[in-house]
Write a protein that holds these residues in place. Structure first.
Motif, PDB file in Angstrom:
ATOM      1  N   LYS A   1       0.819  -1.209   0.000  1.00 46.07           N
ATOM      2  CA  LYS A   1       0.000   0.000   0.000  1.00 46.07           C
ATOM      3  C   LYS A   1       0.856   1.264   0.000  1.00 46.07           C
ATOM      4  O   LYS A   1       0.518   2.238  -0.656  1.00 46.07           O
ATOM      5  CB  LYS A   1      -0.949   0.005   1.201  1.00 46.07           C
ATOM      6  CG  LYS A   1      -2.055  -1.021   1.076  1.00 46.07           C
ATOM      7  CD  LYS A   1      -2.973  -0.964   2.270  1.00 46.07           C
ATOM      8  CE  LYS A   1      -4.072  -1.986   2.160  1.00 46.07           C
ATOM      9  NZ  LYS A   1      -4.887  -1.875   0.973  1.00 46.07           N
ATOM     10  N   LEU A   2       1.952   1.236   0.763  1.00 48.21           N
ATOM     11  CA  LEU A   2       2.821   2.411   0.860  1.00 48.21           C
ATOM     12  C   LEU A   2       3.805   2.508  -0.300  1.00 48.21           C
ATOM     13  O   LEU A   2       4.463   3.531  -0.470  1.00 48.21           O
ATOM     14  CB  LEU A   2       3.595   2.394   2.180  1.00 48.21           C
ATOM     15  CG  LEU A   2       2.780   2.404   3.477  1.00 48.21           C
ATOM     16  CD1 LEU A   2       3.704   2.381   4.689  1.00 48.21           C
ATOM     17  CD2 LEU A   2       1.855   3.605   3.540  1.00 48.21           C
ATOM     18  N   GLY A   3       3.935   1.412  -1.068  1.00 46.25           N
ATOM     19  CA  GLY A   3       4.879   1.405  -2.185  1.00 46.25           C
ATOM     20  C   GLY A   3       6.330   1.353  -1.721  1.00 46.25           C
ATOM     21  O   GLY A   3       7.199   1.975  -2.329  1.00 46.25           O
TER      22      GLY A   3
ATOM     23  N   ASP B   1      -2.046   5.454   0.390  1.00 43.36           N
ATOM     24  CA  ASP B   1      -0.652   5.070   0.200  1.00 43.36           C
ATOM     25  C   ASP B   1       0.278   5.753   1.208  1.00 43.36           C
ATOM     26  O   ASP B   1       1.446   5.977   0.947  1.00 43.36           O
ATOM     27  CB  ASP B   1      -0.201   5.399  -1.232  1.00 43.36           C
ATOM     28  CG  ASP B   1      -0.282   6.890  -1.543  1.00 43.36           C
ATOM     29  OD1 ASP B   1      -0.824   7.654  -0.715  1.00 43.36           O
ATOM     30  OD2 ASP B   1       0.195   7.291  -2.612  1.00 43.36           O
ATOM     31  N   LYS B   2      -0.291   6.107   2.385  1.00 43.68           N
ATOM     32  CA  LYS B   2       0.551   6.724   3.413  1.00 43.68           C
ATOM     33  C   LYS B   2       0.035   6.376   4.809  1.00 43.68           C
ATOM     34  O   LYS B   2      -1.092   5.913   4.967  1.00 43.68           O
ATOM     35  CB  LYS B   2       0.615   8.234   3.223  1.00 43.68           C
ATOM     36  CG  LYS B   2      -0.719   8.945   3.298  1.00 43.68           C
ATOM     37  CD  LYS B   2      -0.591  10.399   2.881  1.00 43.68           C
ATOM     38  CE  LYS B   2      -1.859  11.185   2.993  1.00 43.68           C
ATOM     39  NZ  LYS B   2      -3.060  10.652   2.460  1.00 43.68           N
TER      40      LYS B   2
END
Length: 121
Positions: free
Chosen positions: A24-26, A62-63
């Motif tokens: 999700k956060l990459g 994404d954070k």
């Protein structure tokens, strides 16, 4: 990283394992482990396989949820354990309304931090 008791486990509606958060956060899983080590996330061992998991409410797209790291630092400075922080963050407070974790995700972090600071008094 602690093992969670059933009462606190029941308060948290959903969980992500570390690889899910990394996706999700990459970032790499090692970065997620670093966030846990630095105290920016809380991970606990739960389930049959005692897999490290983080409350899903701590991730916003994404954070990491804005204000979470600062709130965790305040609570830690107040002497809270990981379990106590989870219990405080996920216990409904009718004066907020909702839970502190929910308020953080709704960008009401100032009030949550104010309350966390007041716990130290």
């Amino acid at each position: 990283m602690t093992e969670i008791d059933a009462k606190i486990d029941a308060l948290v509606p959903a969980w992500f394992n570390l690889p899910d958060i990394a996706e999700k956060l990459g970032v790499e899983v090692t970065r997620v482990r670093q966030l846990v080590k630095e105290g920016q996330l809380i991970a606990v061992r739960r389930g049959e396989n005692r897999v490290l998991q983080v409350p899903a409410a701590f991730i916003d797209g994404d954070k990491v949820v804005k204000g979470l790291a600062g709130t965790l630092t305040l609570l830690r400075d107040d002497g809270f354990s990981d379990e106590e922080m989870l219990e405080w963050l996920f216990t409904p407070d009718p004066t907020l309304p909702g839970t502190p974790a929910q308020a953080l995700s709704e960008n009401r972090g100032t009030e949550v931090k104010r309350r966390a600071q007041a716990l130290a008094v």
